[in-house]
Each structure stands twice: as structure tokens, then as C-alpha cells.
Design a protein around this motif. Structure first.
Motif, PDB file in Angstrom:
ATOM      1  N   GLY A  60       0.848  -1.176   0.000  1.00 55.06           N
ATOM      2  CA  GLY A  60       0.000   0.000   0.000  1.00 55.06           C
ATOM      3  C   GLY A  60       0.888   1.232   0.000  1.00 55.06           C
ATOM      4  O   GLY A  60       2.050   1.175  -0.394  1.00 55.06           O
ATOM      5  N   MET A  61       0.348   2.375   0.457  1.00 57.11           N
ATOM      6  CA  MET A  61       1.177   3.582   0.578  1.00 57.11           C
ATOM      7  C   MET A  61       2.041   3.476   1.822  1.00 57.11           C
ATOM      8  O   MET A  61       1.532   3.250   2.934  1.00 57.11           O
ATOM      9  N   LEU A  62       3.340   3.679   1.658  1.00 51.70           N
ATOM     10  CA  LEU A  62       4.283   3.549   2.762  1.00 51.70           C
ATOM     11  C   LEU A  62       4.055   4.636   3.808  1.00 51.70           C
ATOM     12  O   LEU A  62       3.834   5.799   3.477  1.00 51.70           O
ATOM     13  N   ILE A  63       4.104   4.231   5.071  1.00 50.62           N
ATOM     14  CA  ILE A  63       4.061   5.166   6.194  1.00 50.62           C
ATOM     15  C   ILE A  63       5.434   5.151   6.851  1.00 50.62           C
ATOM     16  O   ILE A  63       5.937   4.097   7.242  1.00 50.62           O
ATOM     17  N   ASP A  64       6.075   6.338   6.931  1.00 52.75           N
ATOM     18  CA  ASP A  64       7.390   6.421   7.563  1.00 52.75           C
ATOM     19  C   ASP A  64       7.329   7.326   8.783  1.00 52.75           C
ATOM     20  O   ASP A  64       6.241   7.708   9.220  1.00 52.75           O
ATOM     21  N   GLY A  65       8.476   7.672   9.320  1.00 60.02           N
ATOM     22  CA  GLY A  65       8.549   8.571  10.467  1.00 60.02           C
ATOM     23  C   GLY A  65       9.062   9.921  10.035  1.00 60.02           C
ATOM     24  O   GLY A  65      10.146  10.036   9.462  1.00 60.02           O
ATOM     25  N   ASP A  66       8.276  10.969  10.281  1.00 58.90           N
ATOM     26  CA  ASP A  66       8.672  12.350  10.004  1.00 58.90           C
ATOM     27  C   ASP A  66       9.073  12.592   8.545  1.00 58.90           C
ATOM     28  O   ASP A  66       9.935  13.421   8.270  1.00 58.90           O
ATOM     29  N   HIS A  67       8.506  11.830   7.621  1.00 58.02           N
ATOM     30  CA  HIS A  67       8.733  12.025   6.179  1.00 58.02           C
ATOM     31  C   HIS A  67      10.209  11.862   5.792  1.00 58.02           C
ATOM     32  O   HIS A  67      10.659  12.450   4.806  1.00 58.02           O
ATOM     33  N   LEU A  68      10.974  11.081   6.541  1.00 59.21           N
ATOM     34  CA  LEU A  68      12.414  10.979   6.293  1.00 59.21           C
ATOM     35  C   LEU A  68      12.784   9.937   5.245  1.00 59.21           C
ATOM     36  O   LEU A  68      13.948   9.811   4.893  1.00 59.21           O
ATOM     37  N   SER A  69      11.816   9.167   4.754  1.00 60.70           N
ATOM     38  CA  SER A  69      12.152   8.128   3.771  1.00 60.70           C
ATOM     39  C   SER A  69      12.534   8.727   2.423  1.00 60.70           C
ATOM     40  O   SER A  69      13.072   8.029   1.562  1.00 60.70           O
ATOM     41  N   HIS A  70      12.283  10.041   2.226  1.00 59.10           N
ATOM     42  CA  HIS A  70      12.700  10.688   0.978  1.00 59.10           C
ATOM     43  C   HIS A  70      14.217  10.845   0.917  1.00 59.10           C
ATOM     44  O   HIS A  70      14.777  11.033  -0.155  1.00 59.10           O
ATOM     45  N   ASP A  71      14.861  10.799   2.087  1.00 57.51           N
ATOM     46  CA  ASP A  71      16.317  10.942   2.158  1.00 57.51           C
ATOM     47  C   ASP A  71      16.945   9.559   2.104  1.00 57.51           C
ATOM     48  O   ASP A  71      16.736   8.743   3.000  1.00 57.51           O
ATOM     49  N   LEU A  72      17.718   9.288   1.054  1.00 57.62           N
ATOM     50  CA  LEU A  72      18.293   7.958   0.873  1.00 57.62           C
ATOM     51  C   LEU A  72      19.286   7.603   1.957  1.00 57.62           C
ATOM     52  O   LEU A  72      19.600   6.430   2.147  1.00 57.62           O
ATOM     53  N   SER A  73      19.786   8.605   2.678  1.00 60.52           N
ATOM     54  CA  SER A  73      20.742   8.310   3.740  1.00 60.52           C
ATOM     55  C   SER A  73      20.057   7.938   5.047  1.00 60.52           C
ATOM     56  O   SER A  73      20.718   7.586   6.011  1.00 60.52           O
ATOM     57  N   ARG A  74      18.717   8.017   5.089  1.00 56.68           N
ATOM     58  CA  ARG A  74      17.976   7.713   6.306  1.00 56.68           C
ATOM     59  C   ARG A  74      17.272   6.364   6.185  1.00 56.68           C
ATOM     60  O   ARG A  74      17.249   5.737   5.123  1.00 56.68           O
ATOM     61  N   ASP A  75      16.673   5.942   7.299  1.00 50.03           N
ATOM     62  CA  ASP A  75      15.963   4.666   7.339  1.00 50.03           C
ATOM     63  C   ASP A  75      14.667   4.786   6.533  1.00 50.03           C
ATOM     64  O   ASP A  75      13.837   5.655   6.795  1.00 50.03           O
ATOM     65  N   THR A  76      14.505   3.928   5.530  1.00 48.60           N
ATOM     66  CA  THR A  76      13.300   3.972   4.685  1.00 48.60           C
ATOM     67  C   THR A  76      12.350   2.821   4.971  1.00 48.60           C
ATOM     68  O   THR A  76      11.426   2.592   4.196  1.00 48.60           O
ATOM     69  N   ARG A  77      12.592   2.087   6.049  1.00 49.90           N
ATOM     70  CA  ARG A  77      11.702   0.964   6.362  1.00 49.90           C
ATOM     71  C   ARG A  77      10.300   1.468   6.730  1.00 49.90           C
ATOM     72  O   ARG A  77      10.145   2.510   7.351  1.00 49.90           O
ATOM     73  N   ALA A  78       9.294   0.690   6.377  1.00 49.05           N
ATOM     74  CA  ALA A  78       7.909   1.092   6.606  1.00 49.05           C
ATOM     75  C   ALA A  78       7.508   0.873   8.063  1.00 49.05           C
ATOM     76  O   ALA A  78       7.893  -0.110   8.695  1.00 49.05           O
ATOM     77  N   LEU A  79       6.724   1.833   8.579  1.00 47.40           N
ATOM     78  CA  LEU A  79       6.098   1.676   9.893  1.00 47.40           C
ATOM     79  C   LEU A  79       4.674   1.164   9.731  1.00 47.40           C
ATOM     80  O   LEU A  79       4.067   0.712  10.703  1.00 47.40           O
ATOM     81  N   GLY A  80       4.171   1.259   8.527  1.00 53.12           N
ATOM     82  CA  GLY A  80       2.822   0.779   8.239  1.00 53.12           C
ATOM     83  C   GLY A  80       2.496   1.019   6.778  1.00 53.12           C
ATOM     84  O   GLY A  80       3.299   1.582   6.028  1.00 53.12           O
ATOM     85  N   TRP A  81       1.304   0.584   6.380  1.00 59.33           N
ATOM     86  CA  TRP A  81       0.863   0.747   4.995  1.00 59.33           C
ATOM     87  C   TRP A  81      -0.601   1.180   4.978  1.00 59.33           C
ATOM     88  O   TRP A  81      -1.431   0.592   5.668  1.00 59.33           O
ATOM     89  N   ILE A  82      -0.908   2.228   4.218  1.00 59.59           N
ATOM     90  CA  ILE A  82      -2.310   2.600   4.010  1.00 59.59           C
ATOM     91  C   ILE A  82      -2.845   1.730   2.879  1.00 59.59           C
ATOM     92  O   ILE A  82      -2.349   1.766   1.750  1.00 59.59           O
ATOM     93  N   LYS A  83      -3.875   0.929   3.189  1.00 60.18           N
ATOM     94  CA  LYS A  83      -4.413  -0.021   2.211  1.00 60.18           C
ATOM     95  C   LYS A  83      -5.513   0.612   1.354  1.00 60.18           C
ATOM     96  O   LYS A  83      -5.638   0.276   0.178  1.00 60.18           O
ATOM     97  N   SER A  84      -6.318   1.494   1.959  1.00 65.03           N
ATOM     98  CA  SER A  84      -7.397   2.135   1.202  1.00 65.03           C
ATOM     99  C   SER A  84      -7.857   3.380   1.941  1.00 65.03           C
ATOM    100  O   SER A  84      -7.580   3.549   3.135  1.00 65.03           O
ATOM    101  N   LEU A  85      -8.565   4.255   1.238  1.00 65.21           N
ATOM    102  CA  LEU A  85      -9.147   5.466   1.820  1.00 65.21           C
ATOM    103  C   LEU A  85     -10.666   5.389   1.734  1.00 65.21           C
ATOM    104  O   LEU A  85     -11.223   4.748   0.843  1.00 65.21           O
ATOM    105  N   ASP A  86     -11.310   6.080   2.690  1.00 66.71           N
ATOM    106  CA  ASP A  86     -12.784   6.152   2.667  1.00 66.71           C
ATOM    107  C   ASP A  86     -13.205   7.392   3.435  1.00 66.71           C
ATOM    108  O   ASP A  86     -12.372   8.086   4.040  1.00 66.71           O
ATOM    109  N   THR A  87     -14.480   7.665   3.416  1.00 68.74           N
ATOM    110  CA  THR A  87     -15.011   8.848   4.092  1.00 68.74           C
ATOM    111  C   THR A  87     -15.783   8.446   5.339  1.00 68.74           C
ATOM    112  O   THR A  87     -16.239   7.314   5.477  1.00 68.74           O
TER     113      THR A  87
END
Length: 370
Positions: A60-87
Motif C-alpha cells: 500500500g502507501m508507505l508510512i514512515d517517520g517524520d517524512h524521512l524516507s525521501h532521504d536515501l541516507s535515512r531509514d526507509t523501512r515502513a512503519l505501516g501501509w495505508i491499504k485504502s481510503l474512505d469517508t
């Protein structure tokens, strides 16, 4: 549209439906001056439709900590995954954006330990700006944080256990009934979310490192391994050089100490010994001058001569041949000359340690005729 009973219990983090974004107008500044982020019903529906029609590389959509997965030098492991959205429409009639999250063991433990209690969204592609108002139509990122830019969202987990969860048979509280963000938003104030500033600082550090290594990073795993290997080489070389200098300093100070008389050894305390070693370590020039001075004081080493046959003694006919002629050019060199120079500098008002340093730099040695 989901119901109240489907929403995750704040007191017991688990896989389930969580509040993704708060509807309404929010003050923001994305680098182009103060503006408004408008999350209205149309924006929420657009994001739901877009997300559920997309395919992702992972679960699903990766959930990281403090948006740091954009930095290749930081930890990019997932903390969770968003599977779907709803209202979800709350009792006041406001439409809210929710997402079903599947937590990784690491992310779930962070929530249970209260390392993170809030969340932060990202909007990039599909966001329009008109008359100072941003309207998103696509959710592009989601992260755990403790300083969300958008205020008023339902937290991911209570900072304290909800009283209702301790009651036997108690139903999980809905967003309108449970703990509000005014009590749980981790000092809900006007402080800016710091990940952007952190990313800039980390990127500057990373660029500086690449510049010193004289490499151009291409983002591949091979290049990452090569950079780490180069760092290991530099650190290993630095350690070898440091060990070599320490050995030279220890030998030089030991040689100097052995040449001192009893009174001078008493004055050469452990504190002065360490001060001398530290000064020699910090200055290669001082270390070289110190070693040269010690070598001059020690004098040239005698080379072993090959054994020669002794010739038979002859009785000289001239008596003067048995006398040693005087040598007016003979000189005496010893460590006393160095100490004499130190004593002269002390008499001039210089401290003994400074006098010793100056005499070392001068390479001073006394020569006396006799």
C-alpha cells in the motif's frame, strides 16, 4: 463510507481505520508565502477515488517517520501501509477522510510505546493553487510525527489510556465521543513541522560528505556500498596514522624522561607528561623538532668496526711520539646544553614548560671548547 464502530480504538493501537486529514481551511506556508490548504468534501472524494484506483509497489502507501524516507541516507523501512481510503461523516455533518492502516510490528510498537501519537500528510501531484488557496486531489505521502502541520486531527493513539477502554464491555469511543485533539495534540501550538528543515540540514551534510569523497552519488545500491567502503578506508587510514603518532610521542617523551636527573624527574609530573604528549600530538612540527633535538643530544651511534689483527708493539725512538697532542677544536655535547638553555629561559621569566617547548623548537645544544 465507514461507520463509527469501524474506527480504531485510540487506547489499543491495531490495524484499522484512522483519521488521515481534518476537513476545513488550514493556514500553511509551502515556501511561497502564507496560504490556505482547503480540505473540502470535493477534495476528500477526489483523494478517495484517486487512491483506491492506484496500484503501489508495496502492500500500500508507505508510512514512515517524520517524512524521512525521501532521504536515501535515512531509514526507509515502513512503519505501516495505508491499504485504502474512505469517508466518514461525524455527528456534526462534516465529512472526514479516513484510511485503513496495516501496521508493521515496528510501527505498532512505536504507537504502543507512545513514541509517535500524531500523523502528517503530503500533497504534491494534483494540488492546485488559486487566489492563495491550495486544493489537493491526491494523497502522496503519510507519516507518523509528533508535530503535525495541520492541527485538529484525531490522534493515532491516546497519550493516556481512555477510561472507556477500562470498563467491562465498554464500546470503543467514536471521534466525536472520544478524546479530542485539543487534549492530545502534543502541545498543539504554532510550532512549524521540522522535517523540512531537518531534511535540508541532512542533505547539506550528505552533499558535503560526497564532496570530500570526490564522488557523484547516482542513487544506486552499488554506489552506496562504494561510499561506505571508501569511508571505512579513510577511517582505517586515520586510525593507523593516529596510532603511529601516538607511538612516536610515547617513545620521544620516554627518551627525554630517561635523560633527566633525579630532581628534574620529580618536577616532571604525570600532568606535565600528559600536557607534553598532547602538545606533540597536536603539532607535527613540534614533534619533529623535539625528536631532532633528542637525536642531537644522544650523538651519533658508533658503528661496529670489523675486528683487526693487532700488530706487534714497537718502541718509539722519539719520546714525543708517546704523548697525545692537544686538540683545541674538540667540543663537548650533552643533554646539559639543552637543560642550560631551558634554565636561561626560566630566569628570563618564562615558565618551565614554555621554556622547554621553545628550546625544543630552537633545537638548542651547547658547545664548549676545552
Amino acid at each position: 463510507m465507514i461507520s463509527t464502530k469501524q474506527i480504531n480504538d485510540l487506547s489499543r493501537p491495531a490495524n484499522g481505520w484512522f483519521h488521515i486529514e481534518k476537513s476545513g481551511d488550514h493556514d500553511v506556508d509551502y515556501g511561497e508565502g502564507p496560504a490556505v490548504l482547503r480540505i473540502d468534501e470535493q477534495a476528500i472524494r477526489d483523494m478517495v477515488d484517486d487512491f483506491n484506483a492506484r496500484t503501489f509497489d508495496g502492500p500500500g502507501m508507505l508510512i514512515d517517520g517524520d517524512h524521512l524516507s525521501h532521504d536515501l541516507s535515512r531509514d526507509t523501512r515502513a512503519l505501516g501501509w495505508i491499504k485504502s481510503l474512505d469517508t466518514y461523516r461525524d455527528p456534526s455533518g462534516t465529512l472526514e477522510l479516513y484510511g485503513f492502516i496495516e501496521w508493521t510490528p515496528r510501527g505498532l510498537k512505536m504507537l504502543q510505546d507512545k513514541e509517535y501519537t500524531q500523523s502528517s500528510t503530503e500533497y504534491g501531484e494534483g494540488m492546485t493553487l488559486s487566489d492563495g488557496v491550495y486544493r489537493p486531489s491526491r494523497l502522496t505521502g503519510f507519516a507518523l510525527t509528533n508535530r503535525p502541520r495541520i492541527k485538529g486531527k484525531r490522534p493515532l493513539v491516546n497519550r493516556q489510556t481512555s477510561p472507556a477502554s477500562d470498563e467491562v464491555g465498554g464500546e470503543p469511543k467514536s471521534p466525536e465521543e472520544g478524546e479530542t485533539t485539543q487534549n492530545t495534540n502534543m502541545d498543539n501550538d504554532d510550532r512549524e513541522y521540522p522535517s523540512k528543515e531537518m531534511d535540508k540540514a541532512q542533505r547539506a551534510l550528505f552533499d558535503s560528505l560526497l564532496d570530500k569523497l570526490d564522488v557523484e552519488f547516482d542513487g544506486t545500491d552499488d554506489m552506496s556500498r562504494a561510499i561506505l567502503g571508501r569511508l571505512d578506508e579513510l577511517l582505517s587510514l586515520e586510525k593507523r596514522e593516529k596510532d603511529h603518532v601516538n607511538a612516536e610521542v610515547d617513545d620521544a617523551v620516554s627518551t627525554y624522561e630517561n635523560a633527566l636527573d633525579e630532581e628534574e624527574r620529580e618536577e616532571f609530573t604525570e600532568e606535565r607528561r600528559e600536557e607534553l604528549k598532547n602538545s606533540l600530538r597536536e603539532s607535527p612540527a613540534a614533534l619533529n623538532a623535539f625528536i631532532r633535538a633528542l637525536n642531537r643530544q644522544a650523538g651519533p651511534q658508533k658503528q661496529e668496526q670489523p675486528e683487526q689483527k693487532k700488530l706487534p708493539k714497537r718502541t718509539p725512538l722519539n719520546r714525543r711520539a708517546t704523548l697525545n697532542p692537544p686538540d683545541p677544536f674538540r667540543k663537548k655535547e650533552s643533554i646539559d646544553g639543552f637543560n642550560n638553555r631551558v634554565n636561561e629561559l626560566i630566569k628570563e621569566g618564562m615558565k618551565r614548560y614554555d621554556a622547554y617547548q621553545k628550546a625544543t623548537e630552537e633545537g638548542f645544544i651547547v658547545s664548549a671548547q676545552r
